[in-house]
Design an enzyme around this catalytic site. Structure first.
Site, mmCIF file in Angstrom:
data_model
loop_
_atom_site.group_PDB
_atom_site.id
_atom_site.type_symbol
_atom_site.label_atom_id
_atom_site.label_comp_id
_atom_site.label_asym_id
_atom_site.label_seq_id
_atom_site.Cartn_x
_atom_site.Cartn_y
_atom_site.Cartn_z
ATOM 1 C CE LYS A 232 9.859 35.032 7.722
ATOM 2 N NZ LYS A 232 9.209 35.668 8.878
ATOM 3 N N GLY B 167 18.342 47.077 16.613
ATOM 4 C CA GLY B 167 17.580 47.094 15.351
ATOM 5 C C GLY B 167 16.627 48.266 15.370
ATOM 6 C CG ASN C 295 7.799 47.216 10.623
ATOM 7 O OD1 ASN C 295 7.460 46.628 11.640
ATOM 8 N ND2 ASN C 295 6.925 47.753 9.791
ATOM 9 N N GLY D 130 11.880 47.429 15.512
ATOM 10 C CA GLY D 130 12.625 48.107 16.583
ATOM 11 C C GLY D 130 12.164 49.547 16.772
HETATM 12 P P1 NAD Z 1 13.731 45.842 8.958
HETATM 13 O O1 NAD Z 1 14.414 45.454 7.718
HETATM 14 O O2 NAD Z 1 12.668 46.872 8.905
HETATM 15 O O3 NAD Z 1 14.797 46.309 10.065
HETATM 16 C C1 NAD Z 1 15.901 45.558 10.451
HETATM 17 C C2 NAD Z 1 16.757 46.436 11.332
HETATM 18 O O4 NAD Z 1 17.827 45.669 11.877
HETATM 19 C C3 NAD Z 1 17.402 47.607 10.609
HETATM 20 O O5 NAD Z 1 17.367 48.745 11.444
HETATM 21 C C4 NAD Z 1 18.851 47.166 10.423
HETATM 22 O O6 NAD Z 1 19.731 48.263 10.330
HETATM 23 C C5 NAD Z 1 19.031 46.393 11.713
HETATM 24 N N1 NAD Z 1 20.157 45.463 11.667
HETATM 25 C C6 NAD Z 1 20.481 44.590 10.698
HETATM 26 N N2 NAD Z 1 21.628 43.936 11.020
HETATM 27 C C7 NAD Z 1 21.983 44.412 12.229
HETATM 28 C C8 NAD Z 1 23.079 44.146 13.092
HETATM 29 N N3 NAD Z 1 24.011 43.240 12.770
HETATM 30 N N4 NAD Z 1 23.154 44.831 14.265
HETATM 31 C C9 NAD Z 1 22.205 45.733 14.591
HETATM 32 N N5 NAD Z 1 21.170 46.028 13.814
HETATM 33 C C10 NAD Z 1 21.062 45.375 12.648
HETATM 34 O O7 NAD Z 1 13.178 44.466 9.568
HETATM 35 P P2 NAD Z 1 11.982 44.270 10.595
HETATM 36 O O8 NAD Z 1 10.741 44.018 9.825
HETATM 37 O O9 NAD Z 1 12.034 45.355 11.618
HETATM 38 O O10 NAD Z 1 12.395 42.875 11.251
HETATM 39 C C11 NAD Z 1 13.306 42.797 12.357
HETATM 40 C C12 NAD Z 1 13.176 41.414 12.988
HETATM 41 O O11 NAD Z 1 11.828 41.210 13.423
HETATM 42 C C13 NAD Z 1 13.472 40.261 12.033
HETATM 43 O O12 NAD Z 1 14.101 39.229 12.752
HETATM 44 C C14 NAD Z 1 12.109 39.811 11.579
HETATM 45 O O13 NAD Z 1 12.084 38.455 11.161
HETATM 46 C C15 NAD Z 1 11.325 40.023 12.860
HETATM 47 N N6 NAD Z 1 9.876 40.142 12.671
HETATM 48 C C16 NAD Z 1 9.372 41.097 11.843
HETATM 49 C C17 NAD Z 1 7.986 41.201 11.704
HETATM 50 C C18 NAD Z 1 7.356 42.284 10.881
HETATM 51 O O14 NAD Z 1 6.123 42.413 10.934
HETATM 52 N N7 NAD Z 1 8.100 43.076 10.143
HETATM 53 C C19 NAD Z 1 7.143 40.320 12.389
HETATM 54 C C20 NAD Z 1 7.711 39.360 13.234
HETATM 55 C C21 NAD Z 1 9.084 39.290 13.359
#
Ligand code: NAD
Length: 413
Positions: free
Chosen positions: A102, A214, A217, A219
């Site tokens: 990571k 969230g 991507n 959510g």
């Molecule tokens: P992203 O940057 O696309 O979205 C993050 C979202 O969380 C945004 O909508 C942001 O506004 C919201 N957010 C941030 N702080 C917040 C808070 N305090 N309260 C409410 N909402 C809040 O990121 P992502 O890729 O969607 O990743 C989200 C989670 O999923 C992370 O923990 C990431 O590690 C995990 N994840 C992502 C992937 C992937 O393929 N992108 C894979 C596995 C796990």
């Protein structure tokens, strides 16, 4: 809670159920190597700003290190190490030929121009270029990084190396060798796991309500697929700026169109607006955590009304929060199983890049479904057989497979 501490506690909770030599478990408590960088970025207005960044290699017994790169002000060494440790566990559960890695930069991307974001991304790719590669370590997107950032990473890396190596990064744009379905994969995979969990609990087909923390991507795709694939009603959503609650239901098409237009959920007209931290305590049957780590802890777990919590973020429930939820009988579907869809389709992208093949989206999703359903059934049967939590079952399977590989390799040098 410090995420590294969280990982160590989760590992510890599985130890009584493991039948492996303690020295191998001891090795899993530490990363093999961590690269620390300082990135001096030339600002558009003149002057420089120095950013701290890391890339952690946790364990590679099963194959090259694999894991995303996060851009967030709160990124630090311990968080990156914890996230790489969870990747080792996740890749093992999904039977992927990968270990865990990571990376991250401590930065608030909202303060950068597009030009500065590109240059910072290229500085990072340059800095890690001797630490990554198709058979060594394969980065991908995470919070606030996306296919465009992967494109800058790949381009910089290939120019430094002097040859083309598309499988050194995944989550790329399609014209650069990205896979169809990659952007949807974490949300899609999470909903496949939710479907199997509802089936196992005898709730599939019931009229259940969903809340999603969230709207990035992961959510946003979770919202789309709980609606499209499971026919469930989403009653609450939030991003970092605002939450919206509407017991009559919030349609994915309306919410995503609003978010695309306004960049935030603030002001969405059809529902009651609330402070985003309160989402986890709203009325709903299923809570989907898809933002950041530590969202449910000892302070707010008591207020959770949902009966099922799906962890799509990494480390969204602290061990204290988990103890409170478990006492209340809440079923927790752990991150290392539920959010593996992203790394699974990253593996499909890596295979396509190495073979020069390109798969249809239907083929990608059917292979994803098959693999995630198999992982779910395997962990469910460990959980039921040993009468342990879902997370403990996940660690039992993961550590068992990793240690099998470590045993064959031996401890050398
Ligand atoms: P992203 O940057 O696309 O979205 C993050 C979202 O969380 C945004 O909508 C942001 O506004 C919201 N957010 C941030 N702080 C917040 C808070 N305090 N309260 C409410 N909402 C809040 O990121 P992502 O890729 O969607 O990743 C989200 C989670 O999923 C992370 O923990 C990431 O590690 C995990 N994840 C992502 C992937 C992937 O393929 N992108 C894979 C596995 C796990």
């Amino acid at each position: 809670m410090n995420p590294r501490e969280m990982f160590l506690q989760q590992l510890e909770q599985a130890v009584p159920y493991l039948t492996v030599e303690p020295e191998f478990v001891e090795m899993l408590r530490y990363p093999r190597e961590v690269l620390e960088l300082s990135l001096p970025l030339k600002l558009d207005g003149g002057g420089i700003k120095v950013f701290s960044a890391w890339r952690s290699h946790h364990n590679n017994a099963l194959g090259p290190y694999k894991g995303g790169v996060r851009y967030h002000v709160e990124v630090n060494r311990d968080e990156v190490v914890a996230l790489s440790s969870w990747m080792t566990i996740k890749c093992s559960i999904a039977d992927l030929p990968y270990g865990g890695g990571k990376g991250g930069i401590s930065v608030d991307v909202r303060e950068l121009s597009r030009n500065e974001l590109e240059n910072l991304s290229r500085l990072y790719a340059f800095g890690i270029s001797r630490f990554v590669g198709t058979d060594y370590d394969i980065p991908a997107p995470d919070v606030y990084t996306n296919p465009q950032v992967m494109a800058w990473f790949l381009d910089t890396f290939e120019k430094v190396r002097g040859w083309s190596e598309p499988s050194a990064f995944t989550g790329k744009p399609i014209p650069l060798g990205g896979s169809l379905g990659r952007s949807d994969s974490t949300g899609k995979g999470g909903v496949i796991i939710l479907r199997e969990a509802l089936r196992a609990m005898g709730c599939l087909g019931k009229d259940l309500t969903v809340g999603i923390q969230g709207f990035g991507n992961v959510g946003s795709r979770a919202h789309r697929f709980v609606e499209e694939d499971l026919g469930l009603k989403v009653v609450a959503v939030c991003d970092s700026a605002a939450g919206i609650y509407n017991p009559a239901g919030l349609k994915y098409a309306d919410i995503s169109a609003y978010k695309n237009d306004k960049r935030s959920l603030k002001g969405f007209p059809e529902g009651e607006e609330f402070f985003p931290d309160l989402l986890v305590e709203k009325d709903m049957d299923i809570l989907v955590l898809a933002a950041l780590g530590g969202a449910v802890d000892d302070k707010n777990a008591g207020g959770v009304k949902a009966k099922i919590v799906l962890e799509l973020a990494n480390g969204p429930i602290t061990p204290e929060g988990e103890a409170i939820l478990s006492d209340k009988g809440v079923a927790i579907i752990p991150d290392v199983l539920a959010n593996a869809g992203g790394v699974i389709v990253s593996c499909f992208e890596w295979i396509q890049g190495r073979s020069g093949d390109s798969w249809s989206e239907d083929f990608v999703f059917s292979k994803l479904d098959e693999r995630m359903t198999r992982s779910f059934k395997e962990l469910w049967s460990i959980k039921e057989g040993k009468n342990i939590s879902f997370r403990q079952a996940a660690y039992v399977k993961a550590v068992g497979r990793i240690v099998d590989a470590m045993r064959f390799r031996g401890i050398w040098p």
